[in-house]
Design a protein around this motif. Structure first.
Motif, short mmCIF file in Angstrom:
data_model
loop_
_atom_site.label_atom_id
_atom_site.label_comp_id
_atom_site.label_asym_id
_atom_site.label_seq_id
_atom_site.Cartn_x
_atom_site.Cartn_y
_atom_site.Cartn_z
N LEU A 95 59.93 39.02 27.16
CA LEU A 95 58.76 39.49 27.90
C LEU A 95 58.33 40.86 27.39
CD1 LEU A 95 59.79 38.49 31.54
CD2 LEU A 95 58.15 37.31 30.06
N ASP A 96 57.03 41.12 27.43
CA ASP A 96 56.47 42.39 26.97
C ASP A 96 56.71 43.46 28.04
OD1 ASP A 96 54.97 44.51 26.06
OD2 ASP A 96 53.10 43.39 25.88
N GLU A 97 57.48 44.48 27.67
CA GLU A 97 57.85 45.52 28.63
C GLU A 97 56.79 46.61 28.78
OE1 GLU A 97 61.81 46.84 27.70
OE2 GLU A 97 62.64 44.80 27.81
N THR A 98 55.63 46.42 28.13
CA THR A 98 54.50 47.31 28.40
C THR A 98 54.02 47.13 29.83
OG1 THR A 98 53.81 47.01 26.09
CG2 THR A 98 52.25 48.07 27.56
N TYR A 99 54.13 45.91 30.35
CA TYR A 99 53.77 45.63 31.74
C TYR A 99 54.89 46.12 32.67
CZ TYR A 99 50.71 42.21 29.40
OH TYR A 99 49.79 41.59 28.59
N PHE A 100 54.51 46.46 33.92
CA PHE A 100 55.53 46.76 34.93
C PHE A 100 55.72 45.55 35.83
CE2 PHE A 100 57.27 48.61 38.84
CZ PHE A 100 58.34 49.31 38.31
N PHE A 101 54.67 45.00 36.34
CA PHE A 101 54.68 43.65 36.90
C PHE A 101 53.26 43.10 36.89
CE2 PHE A 101 54.22 46.07 40.96
CZ PHE A 101 53.17 45.40 41.56
N MET A 102 53.18 41.78 36.90
CA MET A 102 51.95 41.00 36.82
C MET A 102 51.46 40.86 35.38
SD MET A 102 49.87 42.25 40.20
CE MET A 102 48.78 40.86 40.17
N TRP A 103 51.02 39.66 35.04
CA TRP A 103 50.43 39.27 33.76
C TRP A 103 51.45 39.07 32.65
CZ3 TRP A 103 44.88 38.97 32.72
CH2 TRP A 103 44.07 39.26 33.85
N GLU A 104 52.71 39.44 32.87
CA GLU A 104 53.69 39.28 31.79
C GLU A 104 53.94 37.82 31.45
OE1 GLU A 104 55.68 38.91 35.58
OE2 GLU A 104 54.59 40.67 34.81
N ASP A 105 53.82 36.93 32.44
CA ASP A 105 53.99 35.50 32.17
C ASP A 105 52.81 34.94 31.39
OD1 ASP A 105 52.33 35.94 34.35
OD2 ASP A 105 53.31 34.46 35.66
N LEU A 106 51.61 35.44 31.68
CA LEU A 106 50.43 35.00 30.94
C LEU A 106 50.50 35.48 29.49
CD1 LEU A 106 47.71 35.80 33.63
CD2 LEU A 106 49.08 33.72 33.37
N ILE A 160 45.05 53.30 28.39
CA ILE A 160 45.68 54.35 27.58
C ILE A 160 47.18 54.15 27.42
CG2 ILE A 160 43.93 56.04 28.21
CD1 ILE A 160 45.95 57.26 30.18
N GLN A 161 47.75 53.15 28.11
CA GLN A 161 49.19 52.90 28.02
C GLN A 161 49.56 52.49 26.59
OE1 GLN A 161 51.68 53.11 30.29
NE2 GLN A 161 53.16 52.44 28.75
N PRO A 162 50.49 53.19 25.94
CA PRO A 162 50.93 52.76 24.61
C PRO A 162 51.52 51.35 24.65
CG PRO A 162 51.69 55.00 25.09
CD PRO A 162 51.14 54.45 26.37
N LEU A 163 51.14 50.53 23.71
CA LEU A 163 51.63 49.15 23.66
C LEU A 163 52.98 49.13 22.94
CD1 LEU A 163 48.34 47.27 22.71
CD2 LEU A 163 49.29 47.69 24.99
N LYS A 164 53.99 48.59 23.62
CA LYS A 164 55.32 48.51 23.04
C LYS A 164 55.44 47.31 22.11
CE LYS A 164 57.42 50.59 27.17
NZ LYS A 164 58.44 50.41 28.24
N GLU A 165 56.40 47.37 21.21
CA GLU A 165 56.69 46.21 20.39
C GLU A 165 57.30 45.12 21.25
OE1 GLU A 165 59.08 47.05 17.01
OE2 GLU A 165 57.70 48.57 16.19
N PHE A 166 57.03 43.85 20.90
CA PHE A 166 57.62 42.75 21.64
C PHE A 166 59.13 42.73 21.40
CE2 PHE A 166 53.30 40.85 20.66
CZ PHE A 166 52.80 41.09 21.93
#
Length: 325
Positions: free
Chosen positions: A201-212, A304-310
């Motif tokens: 899962l992409d840890e850029t998210y805190f909650f919501m939309w990570e499953d999408l 503006i949130q930096p996008l983390k690597e998957f």
């Protein structure tokens, strides 16, 4: 990809036992943050599973209601991992996913703690997972308090009005598996090959939309998201993340902005169309204007949130090569 021809070979059969397909190793990861009463019901339902080769991992995101102590006392067979703080949903689940995969999981179930599952859930999901392109297997989720009413059977994108909406179409138990656009993360079985090809899962998210987000990456990897109508669970819906709170709508806006930055060729236009329509529907039509400021604040944060690597995992072959050195 010829989806139609793929489906012919996976028409479900009545499952009496598992002798017609292998007992793949399944690890169920339940993420908790308070609300132990829900966790208790969830873990109690997992005890009734009839599938023989499964393990349960509870990852606790720093609950302050005694959840870890009570899980150890009430469910000693469960492996408990305690995070030092609330890592959020994707990072919290990833802790459990890594543990399961390091211990030989062939598939991992991502399960909300406010659910109760059918005893034959894993039989049906594992059966569907034998499809050579299976990436995610999605059961049908019913409302906990209206047990015959479908809450979600996966998701799809609707172009107009623009939205990602949940499928609620009822299928008969003997119907073929359905190819879906999106998996809704209340309960999904993710195959090992999906993790190896698309990451965690992409840890850029805190909650919501990570499953999408994961759904898009799974499809880009050439794998399928399959709806399994025979598999069932019951969901209490948003017990930890209350939809009537400013935090919920702030995170909704933040995660939506991150998602479109990640996956849209025209992210700002997509945000205006999708999130703008969403705001009109939820805040103006439903007269909830007081949630507009946190929603807009979240969108600003997401921009503006930096996008983390998957996060990636190592395949079985890589681990075997390392041990040989």
């Amino acid at each position: 990809m010829n989806i139609g021809s793929d489906l012919v070979s996976v028409k479900p059969q009545k499952i009496v036992d598992n002798r017609t397909f292998p007992y793949m190793s399944v690890w169920i990861v339940v993420l908790t943050w308070n609300n132990y009463a829900d966790t208790f019901e969830c873990l109690r339902s997992l005890r009734a599973l009839t599938y023989p080769n499964y393990h349960v991992v509870v990852v606790d995101n720093a609950s302050n209601d005694g959840t870890p102590v009570r899980v150890r006392s009430d469910f000693p067979e469960v492996h408990l991992i305690e995070n030092a703080g609330n890592l959020g949903v994707p990072a919290g689940y990833n802790v459990g996913f890594r543990y399961a995969l390091e211990h030989g999981a062939d598939g991992v179930v991502m399960l909300n703690n406010d659910t109760a599952v059918s005893p034959d859930l894993l039989h049906h999901l594992v059966h569907a997972a034998q499809h050579p392109q299976a990436g995610i297997l999605v059961p049908t989720a019913f409302y906990f308090n209206a047990p015959t009413k479908i809450w979600s059977a996966g998701g799809r994108y609707r172009w107009f009005p623009p939205a990602i909406i949940m499928e609620k179409r009822r299928q008969r138990p003997g119907d073929p598996l359905r190819v879906l656009e999106y998996a809704i993360g209340s309960c999904i079985l993710i195959t090992r090959r999906a993790f190896e090809q698309a990451g965690l899962l992409d840890e850029t998210y805190f909650f919501m939309w990570e499953d999408l987000d994961l759904s898009v990456r799974i499809r880009k990897a050439g794998l399928l998201i399959l709806g399994v109508p025979q598999a069932a669970l019951w969901h209490k819906v948003s017990q930890s993340t209350q939809p009537e709170s400013p935090l919920f709508w702030r995170m909704h806006g933040r995660s939506g902005a991150i998602y479109y930055r990640r996956h849209s060729a025209v992210p700002y236009l997509a945000m205006v169309l999708h999130l703008g329509y969403f705001a009109l529907r939820e805040f103006l039509a439903k007269r909830q204007r007081h949630f507009i400021p946190p929603f807009l604040k979240g969108i600003g944060e997401g921009l503006i949130q930096p996008l983390k690597e998957f996060p990636q995992i190592q395949g079985r072959r890589g681990r075997e090569d390392q041990r040989a050195l």
